[in-house]
Design a protein around this motif. Structure first.
Motif, PDB file in Angstrom:
ATOM      1  N   GLY A  77     -13.122  -6.523   2.768  1.00 30.44           N
ATOM      2  CA  GLY A  77     -12.229  -7.029   1.723  1.00 30.44           C
ATOM      3  C   GLY A  77     -11.136  -6.063   1.338  1.00 30.44           C
ATOM      4  O   GLY A  77     -10.344  -6.341   0.444  1.00 30.44           O
ATOM      5  N   GLU A  78     -11.080  -4.899   2.017  1.00 31.93           N
ATOM      6  CA  GLU A  78     -10.112  -3.849   1.707  1.00 31.93           C
ATOM      7  C   GLU A  78     -10.146  -3.506   0.222  1.00 31.93           C
ATOM      8  O   GLU A  78      -9.111  -3.440  -0.452  1.00 31.93           O
TER       9      GLU A  78
ATOM     10  N   LEU B 253       5.301   3.853  10.979  1.00 28.64           N
ATOM     11  CA  LEU B 253       6.236   3.020  10.202  1.00 28.64           C
ATOM     12  C   LEU B 253       5.552   2.099   9.206  1.00 28.64           C
ATOM     13  O   LEU B 253       6.177   1.175   8.689  1.00 28.64           O
ATOM     14  N   ASP B 254       4.278   2.307   8.912  1.00 29.06           N
ATOM     15  CA  ASP B 254       3.555   1.514   7.917  1.00 29.06           C
ATOM     16  C   ASP B 254       3.015   2.436   6.831  1.00 29.06           C
ATOM     17  O   ASP B 254       2.638   3.582   7.107  1.00 29.06           O
ATOM     18  N   GLY B 255       2.943   1.919   5.613  1.00 32.98           N
ATOM     19  CA  GLY B 255       2.426   2.717   4.518  1.00 32.98           C
ATOM     20  C   GLY B 255       3.375   3.858   4.208  1.00 32.98           C
ATOM     21  O   GLY B 255       4.591   3.690   4.113  1.00 32.98           O
TER      22      GLY B 255
ATOM     23  N   TYR C 176       0.350  -2.583   2.431  1.00 35.35           N
ATOM     24  CA  TYR C 176       0.151  -1.182   2.787  1.00 35.35           C
ATOM     25  C   TYR C 176       0.134  -0.265   1.573  1.00 35.35           C
ATOM     26  O   TYR C 176      -0.151   0.934   1.726  1.00 35.35           O
ATOM     27  N   ALA C 177       0.424  -0.770   0.382  1.00 34.94           N
ATOM     28  CA  ALA C 177       0.344   0.082  -0.812  1.00 34.94           C
ATOM     29  C   ALA C 177      -1.078   0.622  -0.961  1.00 34.94           C
ATOM     30  O   ALA C 177      -1.285   1.778  -1.330  1.00 34.94           O
ATOM     31  N   ARG C 178      -2.061  -0.203  -0.650  1.00 35.74           N
ATOM     32  CA  ARG C 178      -3.471   0.192  -0.785  1.00 35.74           C
ATOM     33  C   ARG C 178      -3.858   1.319   0.177  1.00 35.74           C
ATOM     34  O   ARG C 178      -4.870   1.975  -0.028  1.00 35.74           O
ATOM     35  N   THR C 179      -3.032   1.539   1.219  1.00 37.69           N
ATOM     36  CA  THR C 179      -3.304   2.662   2.127  1.00 37.69           C
ATOM     37  C   THR C 179      -2.694   3.962   1.621  1.00 37.69           C
ATOM     38  O   THR C 179      -2.946   5.029   2.187  1.00 37.69           O
TER      39      THR C 179
ATOM     40  N   CYS D 185      -4.890   0.746  -5.856  1.00 33.27           N
ATOM     41  CA  CYS D 185      -4.113  -0.165  -6.711  1.00 33.27           C
ATOM     42  C   CYS D 185      -4.629  -1.587  -6.559  1.00 33.27           C
ATOM     43  O   CYS D 185      -5.385  -1.906  -5.646  1.00 33.27           O
ATOM     44  N   PHE D 186      -4.207  -2.433  -7.494  1.00 35.89           N
ATOM     45  CA  PHE D 186      -4.436  -3.877  -7.359  1.00 35.89           C
ATOM     46  C   PHE D 186      -3.285  -4.416  -6.526  1.00 35.89           C
ATOM     47  O   PHE D 186      -2.226  -4.764  -7.037  1.00 35.89           O
ATOM     48  N   ASP D 187      -3.491  -4.466  -5.223  1.00 35.60           N
ATOM     49  CA  ASP D 187      -2.411  -4.672  -4.255  1.00 35.60           C
ATOM     50  C   ASP D 187      -2.190  -6.158  -3.980  1.00 35.60           C
ATOM     51  O   ASP D 187      -2.369  -6.634  -2.860  1.00 35.60           O
TER      52      ASP D 187
END
Length: 617
Positions: free
Chosen positions: A14-15, A45-47, A71-74, A78-80
């Motif tokens: 569920g990340e 190029l991600d996160g 990718y914010a969660r990486t 946060c509540f992404d």
């Protein structure tokens, strides 16, 4: 009182991270959760990622972020989710030789030493407006910038020092302020941030908004205009009002793609942006949307599973079909009413989130208010008759808005003309319907044309009689049919052939007039259909090649000689001709491939001049 954290575990599927507490949380209380975290910088190029580029002859590095969609969660806990908005306080500690950038202006730059005595710079940014996690931005670079102020907002374009020094970002700076002012005035909603910054990262396509004035092709201000129009539209569609979830991504990217077209016409009025829109946006997605497995514009959430499927939503259906549907809505509502509905939508959901039903509701509200206003303006003697029709009209509006985009079944606005005269809009609101007013008479000069200027998102298959009359008209007076409609006739013809609705001979009949066609974007669609790129190398092995050569060359000669004259005598005159820059290569490649001697000679002349002078453009 503090509530102790008993444990923390990650759930990869569920990340998510799960915190187990030793006590209860009380409703209505405010709690502060502090988490330590770390991550790796990759070159993917991600996160939050590392990128290498060359500037002034040396290799440099920068750190930048790309957090959309998930990718914010990486990068930080946060509540992404796009609907979960918050304010952000961001501070970046970095090497003193670099500058740090984020969403908001820097309010403090100080120094600190680490435990080893090394000196670091600390850049603290102002508290952000309420926004989604995917919008948070972090850049650490040694770029330079150009700046200007527009209506109190500072605009900065950051790029490699060499690019800034050579003036490659000046065009972007000059038009960005115009774009923001245009969108503010059009939408009647102020830009929500005190500064604007575009960072041209070294890892990306380098000609997106760097203009070298010494190059003609492929670096073109027109392409940069479209790109820079799309980006500034996002603060309104996406940032200010965010889709509730990614299933309605078109509310962000589709609407922004539509406004990039409007804005580009404003900034570069000489451009034929309507033709560019049909050629670059409508035609490609119509081809893709032919496929049975093509997805809906707005996907249901249960069909989207995991980040991989989310990334697949960033496709031409979202961008191009979204823009085309928006174009169609604006067309039958009128741009004035459509913009009024968008303004109401943006105002109500500012710094919040919405779904497509919210947009339909505001379109419906504006239409009904306009109807009420119309009724109030009528004389009392006419009011009763119009009230009855008004009731039916409001029901029809509700019916249209309720069903738009909710499934693959559409209510279609049909624009049409008879013998060159525009006719009232009609609606195809059933799977099968007969329109007696479209019946053509026995006169060979009586013809109808549907989907005038491609204002609707559909293809048209004409009956044999009317198609012959349109073919005859093209051969005798091609300008009687608008250029975009000529483009559509040919493209629809070949598409209908591909799917077995008509024979190839019928589609070819529509190309017999081409010796009189002077529009490059129409010629391009002809060549794409008759000489597809994947067949160029093999067609000569088949007996169709001499037939194609005989058929095409005599029709290509007028437009070929027209542009060959410019290339030989006055190539600078083509500098502002967008379609010449984009499509002459295809036209001349085909002429040479078909063995036109003048084309082969011209190519040899140009190559020899280039060998003598490497700066020859």
């Amino acid at each position: 009182a503090a509530v102790e954290v008993a444990g923390l575990r990650q759930e990869a599927a569920g990340e998510t991270v799960v915190l187990e507490l030793r006590g209860r949380l009380r409703a209505g209380r405010r709690y502060v959760l502090q988490l330590g975290f770390q991550g790796r910088l990759e070159e993917d190029l991600d996160g939050l990622f590392l990128s290498r580029y060359t500037d002034q002859g040396r290799t440099s590095m920068l750190i930048a972020s790309q957090l959309e969609p998930t990718y914010a969660r990486t990068v930080y806990p946060c509540f992404d989710e796009p609907a979960m908005k918050a304010t952000f306080n961001i501070r970046i500690v970095h090497d003193p030789g670099y500058v740090a950038l984020s969403n908001m202006p820097a309010i403090d730059v100080s120094e600190m030493k680490d435990e080893n005595g090394s000196l670091w710079t600390v850049t603290t940014f102002n508290t952000s407006v309420k926004m989604s996690t995917y919008l948070t931005a972090f850049v650490i670079c040694d770029f330079d910038y150009v700046t200007r102020t527009e209506r109190g907002n500072e605009i900065r374009i950051w790029a490699r020092k060499e690019a800034v020094k050579n003036g490659y970002v000046d065009y972007a700076l000059n038009i960005t302020g115009q774009i923001f002012s245009f969108l503010e005035d059009l939408l009647d909603v102020s830009y929500p941030l005190p500064k604007t910054g575009h960072t041209r990262q070294g890892c990306c396509s380098p000609y997106l908004f760097l203009v070298n004035p010494c190059l003609l092709y492929p670096v073109s201000p027109q392409g940069i205009t479209c790109f820079l129009q799309h980006v500034p539209a996002l603060p309104w569609f996406g940032n200010l009002v965010t889709m509730n979830w990614w299933s309605d991504l078109w509310l962000k990217e589709g609407l922004a793609s539509y406004f990039e077209n409007l804005g580009a016409i404003y900034v570069e009025p000489k451009l034929s942006l309507d033709k560019i829109f049909y050629d670059h946006v409508v035609q490609p997605v119509l081809r893709e949307d032919n496929e049975v497995e093509a997805r809906s514009l707005s996907e249901s959430e249960d069909k989207i599973e995991g980040s991989f499927s989310l990334m697949s939503l960033f496709d031409s259906i979202t961008y191009n079909k979204g823009a085309t549907i928006t174009w169609m809505l604006s067309g039958f509502l009128t741009e004035k009413l459509f913009i009024r509905a968008l303004t109401a939508y943006l105002t109500e959901f500012s710094f919040s989130s919405a779904n497509q039903d919210d947009l339909w509701t505001h379109i419906q509200m504006v239409l009904i208010l306009s109807l009420v206003f119309l009724l109030r303006c009528l004389a009392p003697s006419k009011l009763r008759a119009y009230t009855v029709s008004g009731i039916f009209l409001s029901i029809r509006i509700n019916h249209i808005v309720s069903f738009l985009l909710l499934s693959n079944t559409w209510i279609i606005p049909i624009s049409w003309m008879r013998n060159g005269s525009s006719q009232p809009l009609i609606w195809l609101d059933k799977s099968s319907k007969v329109f007696p007013e479209m019946q053509v008479s026995a006169s060979e000069y009586d013809w109808i044309l549907l989907n005038v200027n491609l204002t609707g998102y559909y293809r048209v298959n004409y009956d044999e009689v009317n198609l012959k009359r349109l073919t005859h008209l093209l051969e005798n007076d091609p300008k009687a049919i608008p250029a975009v409609s000529r483009f559509q006739l040919i493209d629809d013809g070949f598409a209908l052939t591909q799917f077995g609705y008509i024979q190839i001979e019928t589609a070819l009949e529509l190309t017999k007039y081409l010796a009189r066609e002077d529009e490059l974007f129409i010629w391009n669609t002809v060549l794409l259909n008759l000489v597809p790129e994947n067949l160029e190398g093999t067609l000569k092995n088949y007996e169709v090649y001499p037939l194609l050569k005989k058929y095409l060359l005599k029709r290509m000669l007028p437009i070929y000689h027209y542009y060959a004259g410019f290339i030989r005598q006055n190539v600078d005159a083509l500098e502002d001709d967008y379609f010449a820059q984009v499509y002459l290569e295809k036209l001349f490649t085909t002429a040479c491939w078909l063995g036109l001697q003048d084309c082969l000679d011209l190519s040899s002349e140009l190559y020899a001049k280039w060998m003598d002078n490497p700066d020859y453009k």
